[in-house]
Design a protein around this motif. Structure first.
Motif, PDB file in Angstrom:
ATOM      1  N   LEU A 112       0.823  -1.207   0.000  1.00  0.00           N
ATOM      2  CA  LEU A 112       0.000   0.000   0.000  1.00  0.00           C
ATOM      3  C   LEU A 112       0.858   1.258   0.000  1.00  0.00           C
ATOM      4  O   LEU A 112       0.568   2.229  -0.707  1.00  0.00           O
ATOM      5  CB  LEU A 112      -0.924  -0.018   1.227  1.00  0.00           C
ATOM      6  CG  LEU A 112      -2.058  -1.056   1.206  1.00  0.00           C
ATOM      7  CD1 LEU A 112      -2.790  -1.068   2.537  1.00  0.00           C
ATOM      8  CD2 LEU A 112      -3.044  -0.741   0.072  1.00  0.00           C
ATOM      9  N   VAL A 113       1.937   1.265   0.817  1.00  0.00           N
ATOM     10  CA  VAL A 113       2.833   2.423   0.872  1.00  0.00           C
ATOM     11  C   VAL A 113       3.519   2.627  -0.470  1.00  0.00           C
ATOM     12  O   VAL A 113       3.646   3.762  -0.971  1.00  0.00           O
ATOM     13  CB  VAL A 113       3.874   2.242   2.003  1.00  0.00           C
ATOM     14  CG1 VAL A 113       4.943   3.334   1.924  1.00  0.00           C
ATOM     15  CG2 VAL A 113       3.191   2.279   3.363  1.00  0.00           C
ATOM     16  N   SER A 114       3.976   1.491  -1.069  1.00  0.00           N
ATOM     17  CA  SER A 114       4.645   1.584  -2.366  1.00  0.00           C
ATOM     18  C   SER A 114       3.699   2.141  -3.428  1.00  0.00           C
ATOM     19  O   SER A 114       4.087   2.996  -4.240  1.00  0.00           O
ATOM     20  CB  SER A 114       5.137   0.194  -2.777  1.00  0.00           C
ATOM     21  OG  SER A 114       5.708   0.232  -4.061  1.00  0.00           O
ATOM     22  N   GLU A 115       2.472   1.664  -3.421  1.00  0.00           N
ATOM     23  CA  GLU A 115       1.490   2.149  -4.383  1.00  0.00           C
ATOM     24  C   GLU A 115       1.189   3.626  -4.156  1.00  0.00           C
ATOM     25  O   GLU A 115       1.041   4.408  -5.109  1.00  0.00           O
ATOM     26  CB  GLU A 115       0.208   1.315  -4.266  1.00  0.00           C
ATOM     27  CG  GLU A 115      -0.877   1.660  -5.280  1.00  0.00           C
ATOM     28  CD  GLU A 115      -0.464   1.370  -6.708  1.00  0.00           C
ATOM     29  OE1 GLU A 115      -1.050   1.985  -7.621  1.00  0.00           O
ATOM     30  OE2 GLU A 115       0.448   0.541  -6.925  1.00  0.00           O
ATOM     31  N   ALA A 116       1.113   4.001  -2.848  1.00  0.00           N
ATOM     32  CA  ALA A 116       0.855   5.408  -2.529  1.00  0.00           C
ATOM     33  C   ALA A 116       2.008   6.298  -2.996  1.00  0.00           C
ATOM     34  O   ALA A 116       1.788   7.380  -3.557  1.00  0.00           O
ATOM     35  CB  ALA A 116       0.629   5.572  -1.033  1.00  0.00           C
ATOM     36  N   ASP A 117       3.249   5.834  -2.766  1.00  0.00           N
ATOM     37  CA  ASP A 117       4.420   6.600  -3.226  1.00  0.00           C
ATOM     38  C   ASP A 117       4.417   6.730  -4.748  1.00  0.00           C
ATOM     39  O   ASP A 117       4.739   7.796  -5.306  1.00  0.00           O
ATOM     40  CB  ASP A 117       5.705   5.920  -2.771  1.00  0.00           C
ATOM     41  CG  ASP A 117       5.906   6.030  -1.257  1.00  0.00           C
ATOM     42  OD1 ASP A 117       5.261   6.909  -0.636  1.00  0.00           O
ATOM     43  OD2 ASP A 117       6.694   5.242  -0.702  1.00  0.00           O
ATOM     44  N   LYS A 118       4.052   5.630  -5.404  1.00  0.00           N
ATOM     45  CA  LYS A 118       4.004   5.651  -6.865  1.00  0.00           C
ATOM     46  C   LYS A 118       2.980   6.670  -7.363  1.00  0.00           C
ATOM     47  O   LYS A 118       3.269   7.484  -8.269  1.00  0.00           O
ATOM     48  CB  LYS A 118       3.656   4.247  -7.371  1.00  0.00           C
ATOM     49  CG  LYS A 118       3.505   4.154  -8.880  1.00  0.00           C
ATOM     50  CD  LYS A 118       3.117   2.740  -9.286  1.00  0.00           C
ATOM     51  CE  LYS A 118       2.865   2.663 -10.785  1.00  0.00           C
ATOM     52  NZ  LYS A 118       2.451   1.294 -11.182  1.00  0.00           N
ATOM     53  N   GLN A 119       1.779   6.639  -6.762  1.00  0.00           N
ATOM     54  CA  GLN A 119       0.743   7.582  -7.155  1.00  0.00           C
ATOM     55  C   GLN A 119       1.165   9.016  -6.858  1.00  0.00           C
ATOM     56  O   GLN A 119       0.857   9.949  -7.625  1.00  0.00           O
ATOM     57  CB  GLN A 119      -0.569   7.250  -6.421  1.00  0.00           C
ATOM     58  CG  GLN A 119      -1.207   5.936  -6.855  1.00  0.00           C
ATOM     59  CD  GLN A 119      -1.602   5.945  -8.318  1.00  0.00           C
ATOM     60  OE1 GLN A 119      -2.026   6.973  -8.862  1.00  0.00           O
ATOM     61  NE2 GLN A 119      -1.417   4.797  -8.977  1.00  0.00           N
ATOM     62  N   ALA A 120       1.879   9.209  -5.715  1.00  0.00           N
ATOM     63  CA  ALA A 120       2.336  10.556  -5.360  1.00  0.00           C
ATOM     64  C   ALA A 120       3.334  11.085  -6.390  1.00  0.00           C
ATOM     65  O   ALA A 120       3.279  12.260  -6.786  1.00  0.00           O
ATOM     66  CB  ALA A 120       2.958  10.536  -3.963  1.00  0.00           C
ATOM     67  N   GLU A 121       4.252  10.183  -6.810  1.00  0.00           N
ATOM     68  CA  GLU A 121       5.239  10.607  -7.807  1.00  0.00           C
ATOM     69  C   GLU A 121       4.556  10.930  -9.135  1.00  0.00           C
ATOM     70  O   GLU A 121       4.929  11.888  -9.818  1.00  0.00           O
ATOM     71  CB  GLU A 121       6.286   9.507  -8.003  1.00  0.00           C
ATOM     72  CG  GLU A 121       7.223   9.321  -6.827  1.00  0.00           C
ATOM     73  CD  GLU A 121       8.056  10.566  -6.558  1.00  0.00           C
ATOM     74  OE1 GLU A 121       8.428  11.258  -7.538  1.00  0.00           O
ATOM     75  OE2 GLU A 121       8.322  10.853  -5.375  1.00  0.00           O
ATOM     76  N   ILE A 122       3.557  10.119  -9.504  1.00  0.00           N
ATOM     77  CA  ILE A 122       2.833  10.384 -10.754  1.00  0.00           C
ATOM     78  C   ILE A 122       2.124  11.727 -10.696  1.00  0.00           C
ATOM     79  O   ILE A 122       2.188  12.541 -11.633  1.00  0.00           O
ATOM     80  CB  ILE A 122       1.825   9.244 -11.021  1.00  0.00           C
ATOM     81  CG1 ILE A 122       2.560   7.950 -11.356  1.00  0.00           C
ATOM     82  CG2 ILE A 122       0.866   9.622 -12.156  1.00  0.00           C
ATOM     83  CD1 ILE A 122       1.664   6.733 -11.471  1.00  0.00           C
ATOM     84  N   LEU A 123       1.449  11.962  -9.542  1.00  0.00           N
ATOM     85  CA  LEU A 123       0.741  13.233  -9.388  1.00  0.00           C
ATOM     86  C   LEU A 123       1.714  14.409  -9.370  1.00  0.00           C
ATOM     87  O   LEU A 123       1.428  15.482  -9.923  1.00  0.00           O
ATOM     88  CB  LEU A 123      -0.086  13.203  -8.094  1.00  0.00           C
ATOM     89  CG  LEU A 123      -1.284  12.233  -8.088  1.00  0.00           C
ATOM     90  CD1 LEU A 123      -1.924  12.206  -6.705  1.00  0.00           C
ATOM     91  CD2 LEU A 123      -2.311  12.662  -9.145  1.00  0.00           C
ATOM     92  N   LYS A 124       2.870  14.205  -8.735  1.00  0.00           N
ATOM     93  CA  LYS A 124       3.876  15.266  -8.685  1.00  0.00           C
ATOM     94  C   LYS A 124       4.403  15.592 -10.088  1.00  0.00           C
ATOM     95  O   LYS A 124       4.534  16.769 -10.469  1.00  0.00           O
ATOM     96  CB  LYS A 124       5.024  14.827  -7.781  1.00  0.00           C
ATOM     97  CG  LYS A 124       6.105  15.878  -7.609  1.00  0.00           C
ATOM     98  CD  LYS A 124       7.182  15.372  -6.664  1.00  0.00           C
ATOM     99  CE  LYS A 124       8.305  16.395  -6.523  1.00  0.00           C
ATOM    100  NZ  LYS A 124       9.380  15.893  -5.634  1.00  0.00           N
ATOM    101  N   ALA A 125       4.686  14.522 -10.833  1.00  0.00           N
ATOM    102  CA  ALA A 125       5.186  14.727 -12.202  1.00  0.00           C
ATOM    103  C   ALA A 125       4.127  15.405 -13.058  1.00  0.00           C
ATOM    104  O   ALA A 125       4.438  16.320 -13.860  1.00  0.00           O
ATOM    105  CB  ALA A 125       5.589  13.384 -12.811  1.00  0.00           C
TER     106      ALA A 125
END
Length: 289
Positions: A219-232
Motif C-alpha cells: 500500500l505504501v509503495s502504491e501510494a508513493d508511486k501515485q504521489a510521484e505520478i501526481l507530482k510529475a
C-alpha cells in the motif's frame, strides 16, 4: 335368668361381629400401594388411598411404598481401560412402578430390590469405567459420566417392577497410593497441551503479522508511486502553464527578471552580504535602461 343369658349371647355376637369388621378393615395411605392376596395369590392392587375391607382368614394385605427411595451403595474399586484402579462411591434414587410385578418377583421386599439395584449399578459402573481411560474419566466426571452409568443400569431393572430415577456419584477418586503420581502426570500433559497451543498461536500470529506487513508495504509503495505520478503531472502542468504565460519575448524577459530577483533575494538572506553582479546580468541591465 334366661333373659340374662340371652343378653350375654347378644353381646358376644356383637363382639364377634366387631372383631370380624376390625380384622377385615384396612387403610391405604397416600404414599402406599395396597396388595391384596388370596391364599398367597395376588388378587388386586390398590393404588388410591382410603378405607378398604378384606375377607378375614382368606385374604391378607401387604403395603409397598409409592415414594422415591434412597439407596446408598457401598464404595467399590473398579478398573479403567488402561488398567488403573479407581474408587467409586454412589447412591441411587428409585421407586416402585409396578407393585404387582414387584410383589411377584421380589416378594414386596425393598431389601431384595436394593440387592438387584446394587448389582445393576455396580455392573453399569464397571462397564462404563472399563471402557474409558483414567484421564478420560477424570475429564468427563459429572453429568456426562452419570448419564452413561444411568443408561446401563436401567436396562436390567424394569423386570422387577421398579425404576431408577437417578444414579449420582458422590466420589470418584484415585487410590491414595497413586493419586499424587496421576495428578503429576495429568499436570504435565496439560502443560504440554498448553505449550502446543501457545506455539501454534505464536506461529499463526507471525503469519498474520507477515501478511499484514507485506500488505502495508504494498500500500505504501502504491501510494508513493501515485504521489510521484501526481507530482510529475503537476510539474508538467506547471511548466505548460508557464510556457503559455511567457510564450512571447516580452513576457519571457519579465519572467527571467522575476527569477533573477528571487535568486538574489535568496542569496542575501542571513545577514550583511555583498553581491557582485556581472554587467550582463538582467538585474544590472535594468539600471542601464
Amino acid at each position: 335368668m334366661k333373659k340374662k343369658i340371652g343378653k350375654t349371647i347378644g353381646l358376644v355376637a356383637i363382639a364377634i361381629v366387631l372383631i370380624a369388621v376390625l380384622n377385615s378393615a384396612f387403610v391405604i395411605r397416600e404414599n402406599q400401594y395396597g396388595i391384596v392376596k388370596e391364599f398367597g395369590k395376588i388378587e388386586k392392587v390398590i393404588s388410591e388411598p382410603g378405607l378398604y375391607f378384606k375377607i378375614p382368614m382368606i385374604q391378607e394385605v401387604d403395603t409397598v411404598s409409592k415414594e422415591l427411595l434412597l439407596y446408598d451403595i457401598a464404595k467399590s474399586d473398579v478398573i479403567t481401560k488402561d488398567k488403573k484402579s479407581m474408587i467409586v462411591d454412589s447412591f441411587v434414587l428409585w421407586r416402585i412402578t409396578e407393585p404387582k410385578i414387584f410383589a411377584q418377583t421380589l416378594n414386596s421386599s425393598t431389601v431384595n430390590a436394593e440387592g438387584r439395584i446394587d448389582v445393576a449399578v455396580y455392573n453399569a459402573v464397571k462397564n462404563v469405567i472399563s471402557s474409558m481411560t483414567q484421564s478420560d474419566i477424570i475429564a468427563a466426571r459429572g453429568q456426562e459420566l452419570t448419564d452413561h452409568i444411568m443408561n446401563n443400569a436401567t436396562s436390567s431393572i424394569g423386570q422387577y417392577g421398579i425404576e431408577i430415577a437417578t444414579v449420582e456419584i458422590k466420589l470418584l477418586d484415585l487410590p491414595e497410593d497413586n493419586k499424587d503420581a496421576v495428578f503429576e502426570r495429568m499436570i504435565s500433559e496439560r502443560q504440554n497441551i498448553a505449550a502446543t497451543y501457545t506455539a501454534e498461536g505464536n506461529a499463526e500470529a507471525q503469519v498474520i503479522r507477515n501478511t499484514t506487513d507485506k500488505e502495508a508495504a504494498l500500500l505504501v509503495s502504491e501510494a508513493d508511486k501515485q504521489a510521484e505520478i501526481l507530482k510529475a503531472e503537476g510539474e508538467a502542468e506547471y511548466m505548460r502553464i508557464m510556457s503559455e504565460a511567457y510564450n512571447d519575448e516580452s513576457k519571457a524577459d519579465f519572467y527571467s527578471f522575476i527569477r533573477s530577483l528571487d535568486a538574489l533575494k535568496n542569496s542575501v538572506k542571513g545577514g550583511d552580504k555583498t553581491v557582485i553582479l556581472d554587467k550582463d546580468s538582467p538585474l544590472v541591465q535594468i539600471f542601464y535602461q
